[in-house]
Design an enzyme around this catalytic site. Sequence first.
Site, PDB file in Angstrom:
ATOM      1  N   GLY A   1      59.513  73.601  53.704  1.00 49.48           N
ATOM      2  CA  GLY A   1      60.218  73.335  55.073  1.00 49.48           C
ATOM      3  C   GLY A   1      60.079  74.461  56.025  1.00 49.48           C
ATOM      4  O   GLY A   1      59.053  75.230  56.056  1.00 49.48           O
ATOM      5  N   TYR A   2      61.010  75.072  56.493  1.00 51.32           N
ATOM      6  CA  TYR A   2      61.179  76.203  57.676  1.00 51.32           C
ATOM      7  C   TYR A   2      60.612  77.533  57.000  1.00 51.32           C
ATOM      8  O   TYR A   2      60.054  78.335  57.568  1.00 51.32           O
ATOM      9  CB  TYR A   2      62.384  76.446  58.133  1.00 51.32           C
ATOM     10  CG  TYR A   2      62.832  75.273  59.105  1.00 51.32           C
ATOM     11  CD1 TYR A   2      61.999  74.900  60.102  1.00 51.32           C
ATOM     12  CD2 TYR A   2      63.990  74.475  58.705  1.00 51.32           C
ATOM     13  CE1 TYR A   2      62.608  73.822  61.040  1.00 51.32           C
ATOM     14  CE2 TYR A   2      64.525  73.388  59.536  1.00 51.32           C
ATOM     15  CZ  TYR A   2      63.829  72.838  60.444  1.00 51.32           C
ATOM     16  OH  TYR A   2      64.063  72.129  61.254  1.00 51.32           O
TER      17      TYR A   2
ATOM     18  N   GLU B   1      60.043  77.606  42.016  1.00 49.46           N
ATOM     19  CA  GLU B   1      59.301  76.389  41.866  1.00 49.46           C
ATOM     20  C   GLU B   1      58.994  76.346  40.343  1.00 49.46           C
ATOM     21  O   GLU B   1      58.964  77.091  39.681  1.00 49.46           O
ATOM     22  CB  GLU B   1      58.125  76.602  42.608  1.00 49.46           C
ATOM     23  CG  GLU B   1      58.225  76.451  44.333  1.00 49.46           C
ATOM     24  CD  GLU B   1      58.781  75.442  44.892  1.00 49.46           C
ATOM     25  OE1 GLU B   1      58.719  74.327  44.134  1.00 49.46           O
ATOM     26  OE2 GLU B   1      59.168  75.468  45.961  1.00 49.46           O
TER      27      GLU B   1
ATOM     28  N   ALA C   1      66.391  83.490  43.625  1.00 46.26           N
ATOM     29  CA  ALA C   1      66.760  84.357  44.862  1.00 46.26           C
ATOM     30  C   ALA C   1      68.126  84.953  44.551  1.00 46.26           C
ATOM     31  O   ALA C   1      68.610  85.890  45.266  1.00 46.26           O
ATOM     32  CB  ALA C   1      66.251  83.827  45.946  1.00 46.26           C
TER      33      ALA C   1
ATOM     34  N   ALA D   1      67.978  76.925  50.874  1.00 44.37           N
ATOM     35  CA  ALA D   1      68.583  75.455  50.741  1.00 44.37           C
ATOM     36  C   ALA D   1      68.631  75.188  49.050  1.00 44.37           C
ATOM     37  O   ALA D   1      67.509  75.008  48.470  1.00 44.37           O
ATOM     38  CB  ALA D   1      68.177  74.502  51.226  1.00 44.37           C
TER      39      ALA D   1
ATOM     40  N   TYR E   1      70.686  75.022  61.243  1.00 46.83           N
ATOM     41  CA  TYR E   1      70.514  74.019  62.063  1.00 46.83           C
ATOM     42  C   TYR E   1      71.766  73.653  62.670  1.00 46.83           C
ATOM     43  O   TYR E   1      72.797  73.675  62.051  1.00 46.83           O
ATOM     44  CB  TYR E   1      69.676  72.856  61.173  1.00 46.83           C
ATOM     45  CG  TYR E   1      69.620  71.520  61.367  1.00 46.83           C
ATOM     46  CD1 TYR E   1      68.641  71.171  62.869  1.00 46.83           C
ATOM     47  CD2 TYR E   1      70.264  70.476  61.383  1.00 46.83           C
ATOM     48  CE1 TYR E   1      68.226  69.893  63.380  1.00 46.83           C
ATOM     49  CE2 TYR E   1      70.166  69.137  61.892  1.00 46.83           C
ATOM     50  CZ  TYR E   1      69.100  69.180  63.025  1.00 46.83           C
ATOM     51  OH  TYR E   1      68.839  67.843  63.720  1.00 46.83           O
TER      52      TYR E   1
ATOM     53  N   TYR F   1      77.198  66.699  59.018  1.00 47.43           N
ATOM     54  CA  TYR F   1      76.348  67.766  59.031  1.00 47.43           C
ATOM     55  C   TYR F   1      77.157  69.080  59.728  1.00 47.43           C
ATOM     56  O   TYR F   1      77.872  69.763  58.885  1.00 47.43           O
ATOM     57  CB  TYR F   1      75.051  67.804  59.800  1.00 47.43           C
ATOM     58  CG  TYR F   1      74.000  68.867  59.368  1.00 47.43           C
ATOM     59  CD1 TYR F   1      73.308  68.940  58.164  1.00 47.43           C
ATOM     60  CD2 TYR F   1      74.045  70.141  59.938  1.00 47.43           C
ATOM     61  CE1 TYR F   1      72.400  69.956  57.703  1.00 47.43           C
ATOM     62  CE2 TYR F   1      73.297  71.146  59.579  1.00 47.43           C
ATOM     63  CZ  TYR F   1      72.631  71.234  58.415  1.00 47.43           C
ATOM     64  OH  TYR F   1      71.703  72.197  57.962  1.00 47.43           O
TER      65      TYR F   1
ATOM     66  N   VAL G   1      61.177  66.791  58.990  1.00 52.03           N
ATOM     67  CA  VAL G   1      61.215  66.140  57.874  1.00 52.03           C
ATOM     68  C   VAL G   1      61.054  67.173  56.734  1.00 52.03           C
ATOM     69  O   VAL G   1      59.944  67.687  56.638  1.00 52.03           O
ATOM     70  CB  VAL G   1      60.242  64.775  57.942  1.00 52.03           C
ATOM     71  CG1 VAL G   1      60.372  64.428  56.291  1.00 52.03           C
ATOM     72  CG2 VAL G   1      60.356  64.061  58.904  1.00 52.03           C
ATOM     73  N   THR G   2      61.942  67.405  55.909  1.00 48.66           N
ATOM     74  CA  THR G   2      61.983  68.588  54.864  1.00 48.66           C
ATOM     75  C   THR G   2      62.496  67.758  53.834  1.00 48.66           C
ATOM     76  O   THR G   2      63.199  66.819  53.728  1.00 48.66           O
ATOM     77  CB  THR G   2      62.621  69.530  55.121  1.00 48.66           C
ATOM     78  OG1 THR G   2      64.165  69.358  55.209  1.00 48.66           O
ATOM     79  CG2 THR G   2      62.224  70.186  56.551  1.00 48.66           C
TER      80      THR G   2
END
Length: 409
Positions: A55-56, A78, A114, A143, A231, A241, A281-282
């Site tokens: 994503g971002y 991951e 993290a 996220a 966001y 949201y 789109v993520t």
Amino acid sequence: MSERVIAPRSRGFLFLDSHPDGCRQLVDEMWQAVPAPVAAEGEGPVALVIGSSAGYGLAATVAGLARVGIRGIGVCFEKAPGRRTGTAGWYRTAATARLAQQHGRHMVFLNGDAFGDAMKEQVAELLAERFGGRLDFLIYSVAAPRRTDPDTGDVYASVLKPVGSPYTTKTLVFDADGAPEVKEVTTAPAEGDDIEQTVAVMGGTDWERWISFLADRSLLADGFTTAALSYIGSPLTAAIYRQGTIGAAKAHLEATARTLDERLGKTVRGRAVTSVNAAAVTQSSTAIPGIALYTGLLRGVLGDTMVNPVGQLVELWDQLTGARPLDLDNEGRVRLDTWELAPAVQDAVAERWSTATSDNITELADLDWFSGEVHRLYGFSVPGVDYTAPVETDVPWPTPTALDTRVCD
């Protein structure tokens, strides 16, 4: 060797496997889309990107490397290849590391939690040993579904819920044959400690902990700047949201930014901001009811003028590094979403939203683009990739090379 042909298989917007070659090509495309580097003398600034693989956060990493020449550390979480392929983020990280090495960027990637202090300690040691003991920038883009508090061991879980009353909205799904459907879904409101749990995961607590951890070890450079990516979104999705549990977490993130900004200004002449990014789109956004439909309609209105995450993060890096003035709103936030929230754009999207049905959705939304973007999240539908050919799935995690093992002055 573990070569095999990988076909896209999914459950809704969640794919069961990822394509290594497609993920690599996607990262190559992102790098090539970054404008020419900003002129700078000597080595680039030292940066830490938390959430660097998707994503971002991935866009921040690639844009920072290609535009600013950052060096430093990327942190993500991951899954390695095994019975199934590795996660898309695993392959994207390997591709990013390869490009960084090719362009002479000293970038180390760490895979782990993290939220935990063990990762913070590992990062602090690397900064001290390899990067001269100073950090210029920290980008926070996390996220996650849950977080374990390092002090208490308590586990918090985030939820996507409205606040106060149930929320019914249109949403976009695809049936087993890939045909689009516009349906209504109802989400029950938050109850109990849902809001507090979500804030504990997605708010500013861990971001502030990172800053405190590094500051206590005198690792923040003079003028240190940090940005947390956020966001706000459209009024069409506000109930689930910005006004929902996630919105409460984002409000906490912004309050944390103001606290950190005051603190850093006094201690290292630094800055802390939130960066409000625009729709994309993520893997995270496709899980939110209504967001898929909204994003497809937005693309239908804007077409190619829609700014992708790399374009947004190039703008953020330019502002953070002083190539362009830091442009803040009255809440102290960098706004990269003004093109999305322009009244004319929102009016056009709202009109399409009000009339959208399964029968006319292909006329109102750019579903070919949307479906392609979802596939590309996992390395599929990427031009130039032969999906009929076997591909090596056992791609190793990038380890420091000779370039990376020197101690930087």
